[in-house]
Design a protein around this motif. Structure first.
Motif, PDB file in Angstrom:
ATOM      1  N   HIS A  42       6.106  -8.776   9.732  1.00 39.05           N
ATOM      2  CA  HIS A  42       6.369  -7.356   9.483  1.00 39.05           C
ATOM      3  C   HIS A  42       5.796  -6.464  10.585  1.00 39.05           C
ATOM      4  O   HIS A  42       5.332  -5.354  10.315  1.00 39.05           O
ATOM      5  CB  HIS A  42       5.840  -6.938   8.107  1.00 39.05           C
ATOM      6  CG  HIS A  42       6.475  -7.693   6.977  1.00 39.05           C
ATOM      7  ND1 HIS A  42       5.916  -8.825   6.427  1.00 39.05           N
ATOM      8  CD2 HIS A  42       7.645  -7.491   6.320  1.00 39.05           C
ATOM      9  CE1 HIS A  42       6.698  -9.283   5.470  1.00 39.05           C
ATOM     10  NE2 HIS A  42       7.768  -8.506   5.391  1.00 39.05           N
TER      11      HIS A  42
ATOM     12  N   ALA B 237       7.886  -6.517   2.141  1.00 39.26           N
ATOM     13  CA  ALA B 237       6.651  -6.282   2.898  1.00 39.26           C
ATOM     14  C   ALA B 237       5.438  -6.209   1.971  1.00 39.26           C
ATOM     15  O   ALA B 237       5.526  -5.702   0.852  1.00 39.26           O
ATOM     16  CB  ALA B 237       6.768  -4.990   3.700  1.00 39.26           C
TER      17      ALA B 237
ATOM     18  N   SER C 266       1.786  -2.564   4.797  1.00 38.10           N
ATOM     19  CA  SER C 266       2.729  -2.744   5.898  1.00 38.10           C
ATOM     20  C   SER C 266       3.471  -1.445   6.176  1.00 38.10           C
ATOM     21  O   SER C 266       3.931  -0.751   5.262  1.00 38.10           O
ATOM     22  CB  SER C 266       3.738  -3.847   5.559  1.00 38.10           C
ATOM     23  OG  SER C 266       4.803  -3.853   6.494  1.00 38.10           O
TER      24      SER C 266
ATOM     25  N   TRP D 172       1.987   1.750   1.202  1.00 34.89           N
ATOM     26  CA  TRP D 172       1.516   1.743   2.593  1.00 34.89           C
ATOM     27  C   TRP D 172       0.233   2.552   2.761  1.00 34.89           C
ATOM     28  O   TRP D 172      -0.812   2.002   3.069  1.00 34.89           O
ATOM     29  CB  TRP D 172       2.593   2.292   3.532  1.00 34.89           C
ATOM     30  CG  TRP D 172       2.095   2.486   4.930  1.00 34.89           C
ATOM     31  CD1 TRP D 172       1.738   1.506   5.816  1.00 34.89           C
ATOM     32  CD2 TRP D 172       1.863   3.739   5.605  1.00 34.89           C
ATOM     33  NE1 TRP D 172       1.293   2.067   7.006  1.00 34.89           N
ATOM     34  CE2 TRP D 172       1.356   3.426   6.891  1.00 34.89           C
ATOM     35  CE3 TRP D 172       2.019   5.068   5.245  1.00 34.89           C
ATOM     36  CZ2 TRP D 172       1.027   4.421   7.821  1.00 34.89           C
ATOM     37  CZ3 TRP D 172       1.691   6.062   6.161  1.00 34.89           C
ATOM     38  CH2 TRP D 172       1.202   5.729   7.431  1.00 34.89           C
TER      39      TRP D 172
END
Length: 326
Positions: free
Chosen positions: A169, A203, A207, A251
């Motif tokens: 990733h 992901a 990420s 994230w």
């Protein structure tokens, strides 16, 4: 920095102080800080990010060439040579330069050579992804491979897999792949949106792939600027709010703000502000600190090339968001 005297600064290094010093030296024709910093850089994600920023600065000079002349056996110098040749080829393609094909071939060869001497390094493969959009007619077999899932376009999936194998990733690898998809879809961005959600769906937490759908939404907004009545609704649509929340949860809450791309932080702050999630946007503006980026804010202005207008929108969004948590 919450007061009226706050003024943002644009710098490609963002919070990376060591990179900022290396960029400053690079701009004055000195390569030693760059070389020593790269020797100390740990982790493929940071390595990729730093070499990308340095290449954008070095492409207009012969500093990397001078470094290679002084240290011909330096592996970081070989990587930076590849980075610079790729950056020059991409710029030539963008401007329609007559030497584009020659520069493209030189860059492609540099990528393959560096991949051979740096088998664990994802950067040569990321660079090959950067060159893929230059193959506008998709004549190269490696750019026409079948996708790994439904609703995805054919493309350089083998190259992405090579980058993924070395750094799962990798942020730039997935952004380069997204650029390839953009290049093949001048109209609706359905394939780009499918790719972004596919990447985010697999992901892990932390990420940067979770931010990809926000980039597609900004690109769609940019392409639809003529439809003025739809612009405000663009950011408060259910899917837009969901994408912003997903990027925040999957994230931002797991990432180290000192090691992430300033562009990602600005895209998330922009999305949360646009979705009227001001309290959450304020947390992202705190992480941005003084290091803003003109994009995506510029696309909210009547003249996207005018950085002053973009800064004005950024400041308005920041002020509104900070006020929203009081």
């Amino acid at each position: 920095m919450a007061g009226s005297d706050y003024r943002p600064v644009y710098h490609p290094a963002g919070h990376d102080n060591e990179l900022r010093v290396a960029v400053q030296d690079l701009r004055t024709g000195r390569w030693v800080s760059m070389a020593r910093m790269l020797e100390r850089t740990e982790g493929w994600g940071l390595w990729t990010q730093r070499t990308q920023v340095l290449a954008a600065v070095a492409a207009g000079s012969d500093v990397v060439q001078a470094w290679r002349a002084e240290e011909p056996h330096s592996a970081p110098a070989a990587v930076m040579h590849t980075r610079v040749t790729v950056e020059r080829a991409v710029r030539a393609h963008r401007s329609g330069h007559p030497r584009t094909r020659e520069l493209w071939q030189e860059a492609w060869t540099a990528c393959r050579d560096t991949a051979a001497i740096r088998p664990a390094d994802p950067v040569p493969w990321v660079c090959l992804l950067a060159l893929a959009p230059l193959d506008e007619d998709r004549r190269m077999d490696e750019h026409r491979l079948a996708p790994p899932g439904p609703m995805l376009p054919a493309g350089p999936w083998g190259i992405l897999a090579e980058a993924d194998e070395r750094d799962p990733h990798n942020r730039e690898a997935y952004h380069r792949m997204l650029q390839f998809v953009y290049a093949g879809t001048p109209g609706p961005l359905t394939e780009a949106a499918n790719f972004a959600h596919w990447a985010a769906g697999s992901a892990p937490p932390g990420s940067a792939a979770h931010v990809l759908p926000l980039y597609v939404r900004v690109e769609r907004y940019r392409r639809e600027r003529g439809q003025e009545k739809a612009l405000d609704l663009h950011w408060v649509a259910e899917e837009a709010i969901r994408d912003a929340g997903h990027a925040l949860d999957r994230w931002f809450l797991s990432a180290d703000p000192r090691r992430v791309s300033p562009l990602d932080l600005n895209h998330l702050a922009h999305a949360l502000w646009g979705a009227h999630r001001f309290e959450e946007a304020a947390r992202v503006f705190d992480a941005i600190g003084p290091y803003w980026t003109p994009l995506p804010w510029a696309y909210r202005t009547r003249a996207p090339a005018d950085q002053a207008l973009a800064e004005e929108v950024f400041l308005q969004a920041r002020s509104r968001s900070l006020a929203g948590r009081d």
